[in-house]
Design a protein around this motif. Structure first.
Motif, PDB file in Angstrom:
ATOM      1  N   THR A  86      76.155 -50.534 -20.741  1.00  0.00           N
ATOM      2  CA  THR A  86      76.794 -51.044 -21.956  1.00  0.00           C
ATOM      3  C   THR A  86      78.214 -50.520 -22.100  1.00  0.00           C
ATOM      4  OG1 THR A  86      76.128 -49.199 -23.393  1.00  0.00           O
ATOM      5  CG2 THR A  86      74.546 -51.009 -23.114  1.00  0.00           C
ATOM      6  N   GLY A  87      78.561 -49.504 -21.305  1.00  0.00           N
ATOM      7  CA  GLY A  87      79.840 -48.824 -21.433  1.00  0.00           C
ATOM      8  C   GLY A  87      79.735 -47.491 -22.135  1.00  0.00           C
ATOM      9  N   ALA A  88      78.536 -47.136 -22.592  1.00  0.00           N
ATOM     10  CA  ALA A  88      78.341 -45.885 -23.328  1.00  0.00           C
ATOM     11  C   ALA A  88      78.106 -44.714 -22.381  1.00  0.00           C
ATOM     12  CB  ALA A  88      77.166 -46.011 -24.294  1.00  0.00           C
ATOM     13  N   ARG A  89      78.456 -43.522 -22.846  1.00  0.00           N
ATOM     14  CA  ARG A  89      78.218 -42.296 -22.085  1.00  0.00           C
ATOM     15  C   ARG A  89      76.913 -41.667 -22.537  1.00  0.00           C
ATOM     16  NH1 ARG A  89      79.619 -36.776 -23.013  1.00  0.00           N
ATOM     17  NH2 ARG A  89      80.777 -37.365 -24.888  1.00  0.00           N
ATOM     18  N   PRO A  90      75.951 -41.463 -21.616  1.00  0.00           N
ATOM     19  CA  PRO A  90      74.696 -40.808 -22.004  1.00  0.00           C
ATOM     20  C   PRO A  90      74.964 -39.398 -22.522  1.00  0.00           C
ATOM     21  CG  PRO A  90      74.495 -41.845 -19.837  1.00  0.00           C
ATOM     22  CD  PRO A  90      75.950 -41.865 -20.196  1.00  0.00           C
ATOM     23  N   LEU A  91      74.400 -39.085 -23.687  1.00  0.00           N
ATOM     24  CA  LEU A  91      74.600 -37.770 -24.299  1.00  0.00           C
ATOM     25  C   LEU A  91      73.381 -36.869 -24.173  1.00  0.00           C
ATOM     26  CD1 LEU A  91      76.404 -38.590 -27.688  1.00  0.00           C
ATOM     27  CD2 LEU A  91      77.437 -37.886 -25.520  1.00  0.00           C
ATOM     28  N   ALA A  92      72.198 -37.445 -24.370  1.00  0.00           N
ATOM     29  CA  ALA A  92      70.998 -36.613 -24.402  1.00  0.00           C
ATOM     30  C   ALA A  92      69.768 -37.480 -24.212  1.00  0.00           C
ATOM     31  CB  ALA A  92      70.911 -35.842 -25.722  1.00  0.00           C
ATOM     32  N   LEU A  93      68.647 -36.802 -23.919  1.00  0.00           N
ATOM     33  CA  LEU A  93      67.397 -37.482 -23.608  1.00  0.00           C
ATOM     34  C   LEU A  93      66.257 -36.970 -24.475  1.00  0.00           C
ATOM     35  CD1 LEU A  93      67.547 -37.106 -19.708  1.00  0.00           C
ATOM     36  CD2 LEU A  93      68.355 -39.069 -21.053  1.00  0.00           C
ATOM     37  N   THR A  94      65.258 -37.811 -24.638  1.00  0.00           N
ATOM     38  CA  THR A  94      63.962 -37.422 -25.167  1.00  0.00           C
ATOM     39  C   THR A  94      62.917 -37.965 -24.208  1.00  0.00           C
ATOM     40  OG1 THR A  94      62.470 -37.551 -27.087  1.00  0.00           O
ATOM     41  CG2 THR A  94      63.788 -39.492 -26.612  1.00  0.00           C
ATOM     42  N   ASP A  95      61.764 -37.349 -24.124  1.00  0.00           N
ATOM     43  CA  ASP A  95      60.790 -37.824 -23.143  1.00  0.00           C
ATOM     44  C   ASP A  95      59.375 -37.762 -23.684  1.00  0.00           C
ATOM     45  OD1 ASP A  95      59.302 -35.260 -22.240  1.00  0.00           O
ATOM     46  OD2 ASP A  95      61.392 -34.694 -22.005  1.00  0.00           O
ATOM     47  N   CYS A  96      58.521 -38.616 -23.125  1.00  0.00           N
ATOM     48  CA  CYS A  96      57.092 -38.574 -23.396  1.00  0.00           C
ATOM     49  C   CYS A  96      56.387 -38.615 -22.051  1.00  0.00           C
ATOM     50  CB  CYS A  96      56.664 -39.750 -24.264  1.00  0.00           C
ATOM     51  SG  CYS A  96      54.964 -39.589 -24.847  1.00  0.00           S
ATOM     52  N   LEU A  97      55.696 -37.545 -21.716  1.00  0.00           N
ATOM     53  CA  LEU A  97      55.092 -37.383 -20.400  1.00  0.00           C
ATOM     54  C   LEU A  97      53.622 -37.786 -20.466  1.00  0.00           C
ATOM     55  CD1 LEU A  97      56.684 -33.923 -19.551  1.00  0.00           C
ATOM     56  CD2 LEU A  97      57.579 -36.206 -19.061  1.00  0.00           C
ATOM     57  N   ASN A  98      53.292 -38.941 -19.887  1.00  0.00           N
ATOM     58  CA  ASN A  98      51.945 -39.502 -19.948  1.00  0.00           C
ATOM     59  C   ASN A  98      51.244 -39.303 -18.607  1.00  0.00           C
ATOM     60  OD1 ASN A  98      52.272 -41.288 -22.617  1.00  0.00           O
ATOM     61  ND2 ASN A  98      54.103 -41.601 -21.365  1.00  0.00           N
ATOM     62  N   PHE A  99      50.191 -38.480 -18.610  1.00  0.00           N
ATOM     63  CA  PHE A  99      49.490 -38.133 -17.373  1.00  0.00           C
ATOM     64  C   PHE A  99      47.990 -38.092 -17.618  1.00  0.00           C
ATOM     65  CE2 PHE A  99      53.768 -36.793 -16.747  1.00  0.00           C
ATOM     66  CZ  PHE A  99      54.014 -36.857 -15.386  1.00  0.00           C
ATOM     67  N   GLY A 100      47.247 -37.960 -16.538  1.00  0.00           N
ATOM     68  CA  GLY A 100      45.802 -37.842 -16.612  1.00  0.00           C
ATOM     69  C   GLY A 100      45.353 -36.430 -16.941  1.00  0.00           C
ATOM     70  N   ASN A 101      44.226 -36.041 -16.410  1.00  0.00           N
ATOM     71  CA  ASN A 101      43.605 -34.749 -16.695  1.00  0.00           C
ATOM     72  C   ASN A 101      44.302 -33.646 -15.892  1.00  0.00           C
ATOM     73  OD1 ASN A 101      41.967 -32.519 -16.980  1.00  0.00           O
ATOM     74  ND2 ASN A 101      40.062 -33.580 -16.490  1.00  0.00           N
ATOM     75  N   PRO A 102      45.024 -32.729 -16.548  1.00  0.00           N
ATOM     76  CA  PRO A 102      45.789 -31.707 -15.823  1.00  0.00           C
ATOM     77  C   PRO A 102      44.915 -30.670 -15.124  1.00  0.00           C
ATOM     78  CG  PRO A 102      45.812 -31.214 -18.156  1.00  0.00           C
ATOM     79  CD  PRO A 102      45.148 -32.567 -18.011  1.00  0.00           C
ATOM     80  N   LEU A 103      43.627 -30.655 -15.424  1.00  0.00           N
ATOM     81  CA  LEU A 103      42.732 -29.718 -14.748  1.00  0.00           C
ATOM     82  C   LEU A 103      42.455 -30.152 -13.313  1.00  0.00           C
ATOM     83  CD1 LEU A 103      40.189 -29.064 -17.644  1.00  0.00           C
ATOM     84  CD2 LEU A 103      42.248 -27.776 -17.046  1.00  0.00           C
ATOM     85  N   ARG A 104      42.758 -31.390 -13.002  1.00  0.00           N
ATOM     86  CA  ARG A 104      42.668 -31.864 -11.622  1.00  0.00           C
ATOM     87  C   ARG A 104      43.921 -31.435 -10.862  1.00  0.00           C
ATOM     88  NH1 ARG A 104      41.577 -38.197 -11.963  1.00  0.00           N
ATOM     89  NH2 ARG A 104      42.596 -37.966  -9.910  1.00  0.00           N
ATOM     90  N   PRO A 105      43.804 -30.819  -9.709  1.00  0.00           N
ATOM     91  CA  PRO A 105      44.990 -30.350  -8.979  1.00  0.00           C
ATOM     92  C   PRO A 105      45.993 -31.454  -8.659  1.00  0.00           C
ATOM     93  CG  PRO A 105      43.007 -29.360  -8.069  1.00  0.00           C
ATOM     94  CD  PRO A 105      42.549 -30.386  -9.057  1.00  0.00           C
TER      95      PRO A 105
END
Length: 752
Positions: A488-507
């Motif tokens: 768009t011509g804009a300069r990225p300033l900062a991010l937010t995130d949402c980390l969607n994953f399965g069961n972390p007890l699985r290696p």
């Protein structure tokens, strides 16, 4: 008597965690206390398996005003005395159980996170994932989820008067039992008026404002969002029910109360309800609280202390005010016809003293309650993961149907087809700030009233790339959302995130989580876009089937001159179309890794994705500077479907044809050249007589640039010729009207 395993399972605590609670307290907790621990030590609230990994993110820059994790959302200075507040959060599990209310209350919750920073919500975005909308029995379930989620988002957002300006939707079998519903909200505020959730002043009064408390959402944080689930019906009561009309007046009342200066702190009641709101406010200030639950306004009679403390009823806010100014605050809420009750006070001692009338129902130290244990596990990719990544794509056959038919099939893919049938249900013009809305560019652009500036907003992610290589996929997720902003011509300033994953007890899942974060952190640092807020959603898994690792990234960008913003469509005929980034000559089978082409045409998800972050940085810088100088008249990134799809979308959005300058001759793989998803590429349109200026700019920044062709006519044309110059018939010559018909109608037809 030790608590039963059945009770621990209900609140998603392990036996060892219960033993740790007993050790910290020096006694057995009562039922209310155990419920509070279960909620605050849940994966959703306590970030037990992700907190150590999140430290890899860079959170600081000269424009960042907030401390990540210390408040409800991230705040960024955009100049002129203004700040933008933004965050993305998940409502995956509730939406899987009850899609309409799950998605609707997801919108309501993220809006209140922004409100808790004192900011007026000015924009919504969403990132959605579903299983395929095919004719199978499961496809019918997916269509039900898809329709319910979209209706829930539109209902809530439209009612509260916050424009839904952008988003993304993907379909993949891994999401069939586990839809992902991520909502992002953006707010605007004078930077000297940012609010805090920290209840710092002893003797100040706790006020509960908004909806009556009832039994909806109990165990939402612990029982629903912190474990895998198999049966939906038993979990339906844990899904909250929203009232957007109440939320609208609650927003106005809270903002007016904040304007009085009488509010010392403000916190929303989201996951874990009053427990989370009150304990987190006290913990942030090193103070304690005293609550009288008999003062909490309720919708149902007979509710006990456990239910009141853990209810996740929506449209509620906790405010803190000095005793002498309580009447002033309550008067504001009375004018808006919103209940506001005095339910307790801030105390010096870092303790939670909870009463129900005269009866003490809980007495807990704040620190152990608010500090869940953290686990650092050892991740390892599975043999299947490695085999997919290492699979050679050299022997993948060329489609017999040729480039033109391949292009049409990709344009009809639900992942590439226009999402107009969805976003036309959203009001994206309310508040009159939207300059470029959904479908017009790679990012939304909103003017900042009273200034010459605009902000650009985007949300993006690609679970398929992360599934193949989570480290590279994490980099790509950040790079692409920043590229969307830069287009768009804009300069990225900062991010937010949402980390969607399965069961972390699985290696293998923990490996995905760790490597994705590591890749995202590297890209964030390279592109100078710190992560200022976010959310982690784990246990997105049913019967051992996990979703693809899906880090959804939201980005905020700034345009100093709003009038310079550009869209994605070719604006007029007679323009030169150029490619920033590496051209077709170096295309290889590797470019097909994780591509939509490979999935649609060959039913494969395989290969090794790749990205060069330094090249990415240079390409984005060139694009932004080209827009700033008035050289670049339109810009569109190459992503899903590759170069040919990007060109087709530019033609469709602008209503202008394109003729490729050159042919497909000499390319060993036209499929990789046209439909491979090589990163760090942007299609731009410039005036012919100014091509050399863009070339000079690209040379100065170190970004490759090449001429693709020219706009004009009513078809997309890419020639393919024999050695004698005759047409091979393997090129592309398709009317823009036909491209547009397939692209605009396919998703609506699939979801009907």
């Amino acid at each position: 008597m030790p608590v039963s395993q059945e009770v621990l399972d209900e609140i998603a605590l392990t036996r060892s965690e219960y033993d740790l609670i007993v050790e910290r307290l020096g006694r057995e907790p009562n039922s209310v206390e155990l419920g509070m621990f279960g909620a605050l030590w849940s994966e959703h609230c306590g970030y037990k398996h992700s907190r150590p990994l999140l430290r890899m993110f860079s959170h600081t820059s000269p424009v960042v005003l907030s401390e990540t994790g210390a408040e409800n959302a991230g705040a960024v200075d955009i100049g002129d005395g203004l700040a933008v507040v933004f965050k993305v959060e998940s409502h995956n599990h509730p939406s899987a159980v009850e899609p309409f209310q799950g998605a609707a209350t997801g919108v309501g919750g993220i809006v209140r996170d922004i409100l808790a920073m004192g900011a007026r919500p000015v924009a919504l975005l969403n990132s959605l994932r579903f299983g395929p909308l095919d004719d199978t029995e499961q496809g019918a379930v997916n269509r039900h989820l898809f329709g319910g989620v979209v209706r829930g988002i539109s209902w809530y957002g439209n009612c509260i008067g916050v424009p839904d300006v952008g988003g993304e939707i993907y379909f993949d079998p891994s999401y069939s039992h586990n839809p992902l519903v991520n909502a992002m909200c953006v707010g605007l505020i004078s930077k000297d008026r940012l609010a805090s959730a920290a209840a710092r002043v002893p003797g100040s009064v706790l006020l509960l404002a908004g909806a009556d408390t009832w039994r909806d959402g109990i165990h939402g944080a612990s029982g629903l969002a912190s474990r895998t689930f198999e049966e939906e019906e038993e979990l339906r009561p844990t899904v909250q029910v929203g009232n957007p009309f109440l939320e609208k007046v609650l927003i106005e009342a809270c903002l007016e109360a904040l304007d009085t200066g009488a509010v010392l702190a403000i916190q929303d009641l989201g996951a874990a309800g009053l427990t989370s709101a009150s304990i987190e406010s006290a913990a942030r200030a090193g103070r304690g609280i005293r609550l009288d639950l008999s003062e909490v306004h309720r919708r149902e009679t007979g509710m006990n202390a456990y239910e009141v403390m853990l209810s996740e009823s929506q449209e509620r806010m906790l405010l803190v005010a000095l005793p002498e100014r309580v009447d002033e605050v309550r008067a504001v809420f009375e004018r808006w016809d919103v209940d506001c009750r005095e339910i307790g006070s801030v105390i010096v001692e870092p303790e939670a003293r909870i009463f129900d009338g005269a009866a003490s129902v809980a007495h807990l130290p704040i620190q152990p309650l608010s500090e869940a244990p953290a686990y650092r596990l050892e991740g390892k990719p599975s043999s299947e993961d490695l085999a997919r990544r290492e699979k050679s794509l050299i022997d993948v056959p060329l489609p017999e149907c040729g480039p033109a038919e391949t292009l049409l099939r990709l344009l009809g893919s639900s992942n590439i087809a226009s999402k107009r049938s969805v976003y036309r249900q959203y009001d994206h013009q309310v508040q009159t700030n939207t300059m470029i809305g959904p479908g017009g560019s790679d990012a939304a652009v909103l003017r900042v009233k009273g200034t010459s500036k605009a902000i650009a907003l985007a949300v993006d992610g690609n679970g398929r790339h992360c599934f193949l290589d989570p480290f590279v996929g994490g980099q790509i997720a950040v790079a692409e959302v920043c590229r969307n902003i830069s287009c768009t011509g804009a300069r990225p300033l900062a991010l937010t995130d949402c980390l969607n994953f399965g069961n972390p007890l699985r290696p293998d899942i923990y490996y995905q989580l760790e490597e994705c974060i590591r890749g995202m952190a590297l890209a964030s640092e390279t592109l100078d876009a710190p992560v200022v807020s976010g959310n982690v959603s784990l246990f997105n898994e049913t019967q051992g089937q996990a979703v693809h690792p899906t880090p959804v990234v939201g980005a905020l960008g700034l345009l100093e001159d709003a009038s310079k913003a550009v869209g994605a469509g070719f604006p007029v005929e007679g323009l030169a179309v150029m490619l920033l980034g590496h051209g077709l000559g170096i295309a290889s089978s590797q470019d097909m890794a994780g591509s939509e082409y490979l999935s649609v045409m060959h039913g494969l998800t395989a290969g090794q994705p790749h990205i060069d972050l330094e090249l990415e940085r240079r390409v984005q810088e060139t694009c932004r500077e080209g827009v700033k100088q008035g050289l670049v008249l339109s810009a569109h990134d190459c992503s899903d479907g590759g170069l040919a799809v990007a060109l087709a979308e530019c033609c469709i959005l602008g209503g202008v044809g394109f003729r490729f300058q050159g042919t497909l001759d000499g390319l060993s793989r036209w499929d990789a050249a046209l439909f491979g998803e090589r990163q760090s590429r942007v299609v731009v349109a410039v005036h012919r007589e100014r091509m050399h200026l863009l070339e000079d700019l690209a040379k100065a920044t170190g970004a490759p640039v090449s001429l693709l062709g020219y706009t004009g006519g009513d078809s997309l044309q890419i020639a393919s010729r024999n050695e004698d110059g005759t047409d091979t018939g393997d090129g592309v010559d398709v009317p823009v009207s036909r491209l547009a018909g397939i692209w605009t109608q396919s998703l609506e037809a699939a979801s009907a």
